[in-house]
Design an enzyme around this catalytic site. Structure first.
Site, PDB file in Angstrom:
ATOM      1  N   HIS B 117       0.864  -1.173   0.000  1.00 28.40           N
ATOM      2  CA  HIS B 117       0.000   0.000   0.000  1.00 28.40           C
ATOM      3  C   HIS B 117       0.914   1.240   0.000  1.00 28.40           C
ATOM      4  CE1 HIS B 117      -2.872   2.846   1.910  1.00 28.40           C
ATOM      5  NE2 HIS B 117      -3.831   2.021   1.547  1.00 28.40           N
ATOM      6  N   ASP B 195       3.116  -4.515   7.683  1.00 26.85           N
ATOM      7  CA  ASP B 195       1.881  -3.743   7.610  1.00 26.85           C
ATOM      8  C   ASP B 195       0.741  -4.732   7.840  1.00 26.85           C
ATOM      9  OD1 ASP B 195      -0.478  -2.616   6.785  1.00 26.85           O
ATOM     10  OD2 ASP B 195       0.296  -1.832   4.894  1.00 26.85           O
ATOM     11  N   GLN B 198      -4.471  -5.438   6.918  1.00 25.94           N
ATOM     12  CA  GLN B 198      -5.456  -6.395   6.408  1.00 25.94           C
ATOM     13  C   GLN B 198      -5.370  -7.752   7.105  1.00 25.94           C
ATOM     14  OE1 GLN B 198      -7.844  -5.447   4.626  1.00 25.94           O
ATOM     15  NE2 GLN B 198      -7.075  -3.513   3.851  1.00 25.94           N
ATOM     16  N   CYS B 362      -5.019   2.680  -3.418  1.00 25.55           N
ATOM     17  CA  CYS B 362      -3.751   3.175  -2.861  1.00 25.55           C
ATOM     18  C   CYS B 362      -2.615   2.196  -3.104  1.00 25.55           C
ATOM     19  CB  CYS B 362      -3.842   3.473  -1.372  1.00 25.55           C
ATOM     20  SG  CYS B 362      -5.139   4.599  -0.928  1.00 25.55           S
TER      21      CYS B 362
HETATM   22  C1  PLP Z   1      -2.550  -2.926   3.442  1.00 19.67           C
HETATM   23  C2  PLP Z   1      -2.890  -1.576   3.982  1.00 19.67           C
HETATM   24  N1  PLP Z   1      -1.947  -0.837   4.574  1.00 19.67           N
HETATM   25  C3  PLP Z   1      -2.207   0.362   5.092  1.00 19.67           C
HETATM   26  C4  PLP Z   1      -3.460   0.918   5.032  1.00 19.67           C
HETATM   27  C5  PLP Z   1      -3.653   2.277   5.589  1.00 19.67           C
HETATM   28  O1  PLP Z   1      -4.519   2.309   6.659  1.00 19.67           O
HETATM   29  P1  PLP Z   1      -4.961   3.708   7.258  1.00 19.67           P
HETATM   30  O2  PLP Z   1      -5.514   4.501   6.128  1.00 19.67           O
HETATM   31  O3  PLP Z   1      -5.954   3.389   8.300  1.00 19.67           O
HETATM   32  O4  PLP Z   1      -3.724   4.343   7.815  1.00 19.67           O
HETATM   33  C6  PLP Z   1      -4.481   0.194   4.412  1.00 19.67           C
HETATM   34  C7  PLP Z   1      -5.857   0.704   4.288  1.00 19.67           C
HETATM   35  O5  PLP Z   1      -6.220   1.601   3.642  1.00 19.67           O
HETATM   36  C8  PLP Z   1      -4.184  -1.074   3.885  1.00 19.67           C
HETATM   37  O6  PLP Z   1      -5.134  -1.796   3.276  1.00 19.67           O
END
Ligand code: PLP
Lengths: 123, 409
Positions: B117, B195, B198, B362
């Site tokens: 992401h 990360d 998910q 994203c």
């Molecule tokens: C794999 C992953 N990493 C990071 C994020 C970022 O999460 P957040 O927007 O809550 O910081 C997301 C979700 O949008 C995600 O799916």
């Protein structure tokens, strides 16, 4: 499922499926590409002027019903306008021809209009 | 097995709105108990933490620290000091990237993956740009949507500082081999930043099993309130890392020239924290524990598999990522030939109030690798029933009838 809901204005879908002025100009005065980073849609608008009048306009690119439909509709709207008139066109003018979802997804529907403004601002 | 009918009753949005909610990878809905916890804070506590000498503030502090303990237990950490509360998953990764970059000994390669992401790519890129200290490299993703482990091994050089990897991809749903990757990284003294955005919502995670050095995730993707994330860090690392933000409560001693940092987690939590949200997140963790995380996992995987199977039967649908089995998380990304994902999302919403995600999620580098302009994504959670999948499939077929047929653009 709901009974026959209208997803998009039928004219817009028609424009998407049978776009007007799709293609490339061989010798455009202006050529501007706009992209929507959220969805990857991309529209290139090309314009040829005769004096201050838009004599030819074409677009190409890829995108959803709203971005492609809007581009097709917009090219029809601006054909033959002079530059000042084209610059005065607003998003609402465009939406009038497109129905409600266009408002909800402004990023999609305004792609070609943004390209138009950018192109002509250099005139 | 989860009793979806009962679970559904706990979610007011599902009573108040007519929606088939399949955008859970973005944000999940909130159960009553979490809403009640938020309300209880504002109605019966209302005070700050750590600073008050009075009864009410003590009670707030106690509830607040109990939530931290619940989160520590949830990830298998035996020390709540390893749990830092952040704004979201994104902020957690930014803190780690900044900290490592400002840590004098840390110099060399940062490895992230093509399936990350943006939130696990850009913080590193910001640090690598215009600096000699960090060089960023990407681990390749195969056509099938898996990490290329041979590529990983060859890029994992002795000068690698850290490896960033998503536990589960938010686009292709691939469950990555975290244990194996961490072992390999540790052999070369590289740190692993997972990360977990998910993963944590529906898969058991135990730090003693996966051994990553850092883990980040978001409360709002696992029944919790918005505005809150978690950064897990190994205690000795958190003790030695320089903190990125300064402010109240994060120092033990300040004179006009020198400061002595407070211990973690306070060292990384300057200023007044989101108290109500943290306490309420404790209620989310309780809720998930009551359902049982392995039951949640099984339920969500089964829904995703049902969707994959049914989508596979439709000739004009392309599915991305592993098709089945252990290595797929609770979501599916796909495209319908001749229907742009944005139009599909609008159509599903208009036809049957089905909420899905469309776009680049994203994760633009991954779309580039897969040579896609964009994709549609359905993601499942505890309140989704098999019938939701079926309605989703029916609506796709209907949308294709209405919007399909346009030539490729
Ligand atoms: C794999 C992953 N990493 C990071 C994020 C970022 O999460 P957040 O927007 O809550 O910081 C997301 C979700 O949008 C995600 O799916």
């Amino acid at each position: 499922m709901k009974d026959k809901p209208e997803i998009y204005n039928q004219d817009v879908v028609h424009h998407y499926q049978n776009p007007h002025n799709k293609g490339k100009l061989s010798d455009p005065d202006f050529s501007v590409t706009e992209e929507n980073p959220k969805c990857g849609d991309r529209v290139t608008l090309q314009i040829k002027l005769d004096g201050a009048e838009i004599s030819e306009v074409k677009f190409h690119g890829h995108g959803c019903v709203l971005s492609i439909g809007a581009a097709s509709i917009l090219t029809q709207m601006i054909q033959g306008l002079n530059v000042r008139e084209a610059l005065e066109l607003t998003f609402d003018d465009l939406v009038e021809n497109m129905g409600n979802p266009a408002k909800m997804r402004k990023d999609c529907a305004s792609l070609s209009l943004n390209a138009l403004k950018k192109a002509l601002s250099g005139w | 097995m989860l009793n979806v009918k009962d679970v559904k009753k706990d979610f007011p949005v599902l009573k108040n709105r007519d929606v088939v909610y399949l955008d859970n990878a973005a944000t999940t809905l909130t159960p009553d108990s979490v809403i009640q916890s938020l309300k209880n804070y504002y109605q019966n506590l209302g005070t700050s933490v750590h600073r008050g000498i009075y009864q009410l503030a003590n009670e707030t502090t106690e509830k607040y620290e109990r939530a931290r303990k619940k989160v520590a237990d949830f990830v298998g950490s035996d020390s709540p000091r390893e749990i830092v509360f952040t704004k979201n998953c994104t902020e957690g990764i930014n803190i780690i990237a900044y900290s490592l970059h400002h840590w004098p000994e840390m110099e060399g390669k940062i490895l992230v993956t093509e399936m990350d992401h943006h939130s696990n790519i850009l913080p590193w890129r910001f640090m690598a740009n215009g600096s000699e200290k960090f060089q960023l490299e990407y681990v390749d993703v195969t056509k099938e949507g898996r990490l290329d482990l041979e590529d990983y091994k060859s890029k994992l050089s002795p000068d690698t500082v850290a490896v960033g990897v998503p536990g589960i991809s938010n686009v292709v749903g691939t469950v990555n081999p975290i244990k194996e990757m961490t072992d390999l990284a540790h052999e070369r003294d590289a740190l692993v930043v997972m990360d977990g955005a998910q993963w944590l919502p529906h898969r058991k995670f135990d730090i003693s099993e996966y051994k990553v050095d850092f883990l980040t995730f978001s409360a709002h993707k696992m029944l919790g309130p918005t505005g809150l994330g978690v950064l897990y860090g190994k205690e000795d690392l958190l003790c030695r890392m320089p903190p990125p933000f300064g402010g109240g409560e994060m120092v033990l001693k300040v004179d006009r020239r020198k400061v002595k940092w407070n211990d973690p987690p306070q060292k990384f939590e300057p200023g007044t924290p989101p108290i109500a949200q943290i306490i309420a997140f404790g209620a989310s963790v309780d809720y998930l524990n009551e359902l049982g995380i392995s039951e949640v996992n099984e339920h969500v995987d089964r829904l995703a598999q049902r969707a994959v199977n049914k989508l596979s039967e439709i000739p004009y649908v392309d599915i991305y990522g592993p098709k089945e089995g252990e290595s797929r998380g609770g979501l599916v990304s796909f495209n319908v030939e001749g229907v742009h994902p944005h139009d599909l999302a609008t159509a599903l919403d208009s036809l049957d109030n089905i909420a899905i995600r469309a776009g680049l999620h994203c994760a633009q580098p991954l779309h580039e690798v897969m040579e896609l302009n964009s994709s549609a994504r359905a993601s499942f959670y505890v309140y989704n029933a098999p019938e939701d999948v079926d309605r989703f499939i029916d609506a796709i077929k209907e949308a294709k009838k209405i919007l399909g047929g346009a030539d490729e653009r």
